[in-house]
Design an enzyme around this catalytic site. Structure first.
Site, short mmCIF file in Angstrom:
data_model
loop_
_atom_site.label_atom_id
_atom_site.label_comp_id
_atom_site.label_asym_id
_atom_site.label_seq_id
_atom_site.Cartn_x
_atom_site.Cartn_y
_atom_site.Cartn_z
N TYR A 100 -2.77 -4.12 -4.24
CA TYR A 100 -2.02 -4.56 -2.76
C TYR A 100 -3.11 -4.77 -1.82
O TYR A 100 -2.68 -4.80 -0.69
CB TYR A 100 -0.91 -3.69 -2.39
N GLY B 233 -0.51 14.33 -0.23
CA GLY B 233 -1.79 14.03 -1.21
C GLY B 233 -2.75 13.62 -0.73
O GLY B 233 -4.02 13.83 -0.54
N ARG B 234 -2.43 12.30 0.06
CA ARG B 234 -3.57 11.38 0.66
C ARG B 234 -4.31 12.10 1.68
O ARG B 234 -5.50 12.07 1.58
CB ARG B 234 -2.99 9.90 0.95
N CYS C 239 -10.99 -9.53 -16.80
CA CYS C 239 -10.50 -10.89 -16.71
C CYS C 239 -9.29 -11.23 -15.75
O CYS C 239 -8.21 -11.40 -16.32
CB CYS C 239 -10.14 -11.25 -18.19
N GLU D 15 3.88 18.00 1.83
CA GLU D 15 3.73 17.73 0.48
C GLU D 15 2.71 16.37 0.29
O GLU D 15 2.92 15.34 0.09
CB GLU D 15 5.13 17.39 -0.27
#
Length: 421
Positions: A314, A274-275, A341, A272
């Site tokens: 992060y 994705g990356r 901003c 499974e």
């Protein structure tokens, strides 16, 4: 050294029609990578990759992956809808959700998707909610503690909100068996973005051993084991990439050592990802529009964290290629910033690059997964276009850029704002 899959001349031509910033995906790379994944697990006759829709939720991308034999892993109502609209059906869809609304389970059941239950208490919800249990059910496992590879802590499952304890999952299978479920699966996700060939094999050993225990205690043989995602990519150019063929062979060895002697040789392996499937084959392309010289050197671009929030969120590293200056020395240091901003709106901090000039195009690597998908509208910024670089070299618009009209469309508009619609 990371290499962009488009040239400066290509981007200049594209930008005439689709102004920056934009995402662009490499169809050729996506297809070749999907084929490598299937090659790596070709030893398992039931293998299937369920692409994590949350990573890159675009129908054009999903259809490419469908053509390469993939299914979809969904975690929400809209992801289920998108999968259905793209032609995925039945067990081509895995529904892996948590804290799940009733209507999402109902839609998953209507589509015939494999429902992967995250929590033990969800088991009691299914029968009254759906009328009966589907013939196939999957349970998600969390072993707790620390997940380690070669004495290195990879992740901390005991702090994760996902999955069931060992006692819960065994009791869960007993209940499902009693309720007439005929086919059983297990799923686990223990670590994220691992750049080691040992993650899947080590995870597989743990899950395979549990599968044997489930057979002993519950009298059932699992039909499939889903290793989930977690296979990462080398975001930094000096990192060694994963070898999916070696990973597949490592899982194969664990399969032969643990499952085959236990009479579980028919277990299908699912993944499974994705990356790993998409990240290297997508990029955010943006243009330098401003310089600021104060205590540091700032290069301002026309993209910002709303287009790619991972660095701001992060501190994630994304490599940057200055198109047309690939062979020039990286002898200037910049913070590459957007216009939000927020002081964390930076794609790079103290990054050495070739000397930049106004109008330079930057190719921000490895944004094909968890890039566009994590976008938002802070400061009234609008979502960018998504483009597909097709195998024949042509470029297709697969999502148009958002407009102010889109931004205002869900508001209760009075006469003051109507002139913008």
């Amino acid at each position: 050294m990371k290499k962009a899959f488009v040239t400066l001349d290509q981007v200049k031509k594209i930008a005439e029609k689709y102004p920056t910033p934009f995402y662009i995906y490499d169809e050729k790379g996506i297809r070749e990578n999907a084929r490598r994944v299937y090659q790596a697990f070709s030893w398992n006759k039931g293998f299937k990759e369920y692409f994590a829709v949350k990573a890159t939720p675009n129908p054009s991308i999903l259809k490419i992956l469908k053509e390469e034999g993939c299914g979809t892993d969904c975690s929400s109502e809209t992801e289920l809808m998108m999968s259905d609209a793209c032609g995925f059906s039945g067990h081509e869809i895995m529904f892996s959700s948590n804290d799940t609304p009733d209507k999402e389970y109902q839609l998953a059941a209507k589509l015939g998707a494999i429902i992967n239950l995250d929590d033990f208490t969800d088991i009691a919800r299914i029968e009254p909610l759906l009328g009966s249990f589907p013939e196939t059910m999957c349970l998600r496992y969390n072993p707790g503690g620390y997940f380690k590879i070669a004495n290195t802590i990879m992740d901390n499952p005991q702090d994760a909100k996902y999955g069931m304890t060992t006692d819960q999952i065994i009791e869960g299978y007993k209940i499902l068996k009693q309720k007439g479920v005929k086919h059983f699966g297990m799923h686990a996700f223990l670590a994220s973005n691992t750049v080691t060939n040992e993650y899947y094999p080590e995870l597989a050993k743990e899950l395979f051993e549990l599968a044997v225990e489930i057979k002993i205690q519950c009298g059932i043989s699992l039909d499939f084991i889903n290793l989930s995602g977690g296979v990462g990519i080398p975001y930094k150019p000096d990192q060694e990439p994963n070898d999916i063929l070696a990973i597949g062979e490592g899982v194969h060895r664990a399969f032969d050592e643990i499952l085959v002697p236990a009479g579980l040789s028919d277990v299908r392996i699912f993944t499974e990802m994705g990356r790993f499937m998409l990240a290297p084959y997508g990029a955010l392309v943006t243009k330098v529009i401003h310089f600021k010289h104060i205590y540091k050197e700032y290069a301002g671009v026309d993209a910002c964290a709303v287009n790619l929030m991972r660095p701001a969120m992060y501190g994630a590293y994304h490599h940057i290629t200055v198109l047309g200056k690939e062979d020039e020395p990286n002898d200037h240091t910049y913070d590459v910033t957007g216009s939000l901003c927020e002081n964390n709106d930076k794609f790079a901090i103290d990054r050495t690059l070739p000397e930049l000039a106004l109008g330079d195009y930057l190719f921000i690597h490895d944004t094909g997964a968890h890039g566009f998908a994590m976008g938002y509208n802070y400061n009234g910024k609008l979502w960018s276009a998504e483009l597909l670089l097709r195998e024949d070299g042509s470029v297709k618009l697969i999502r148009r850029a958002e407009t102010p009209k889109d931004y205002f469309a869900t508001l209760d508009i009075d006469d003051t704002m109507k002139k913008y619609l």
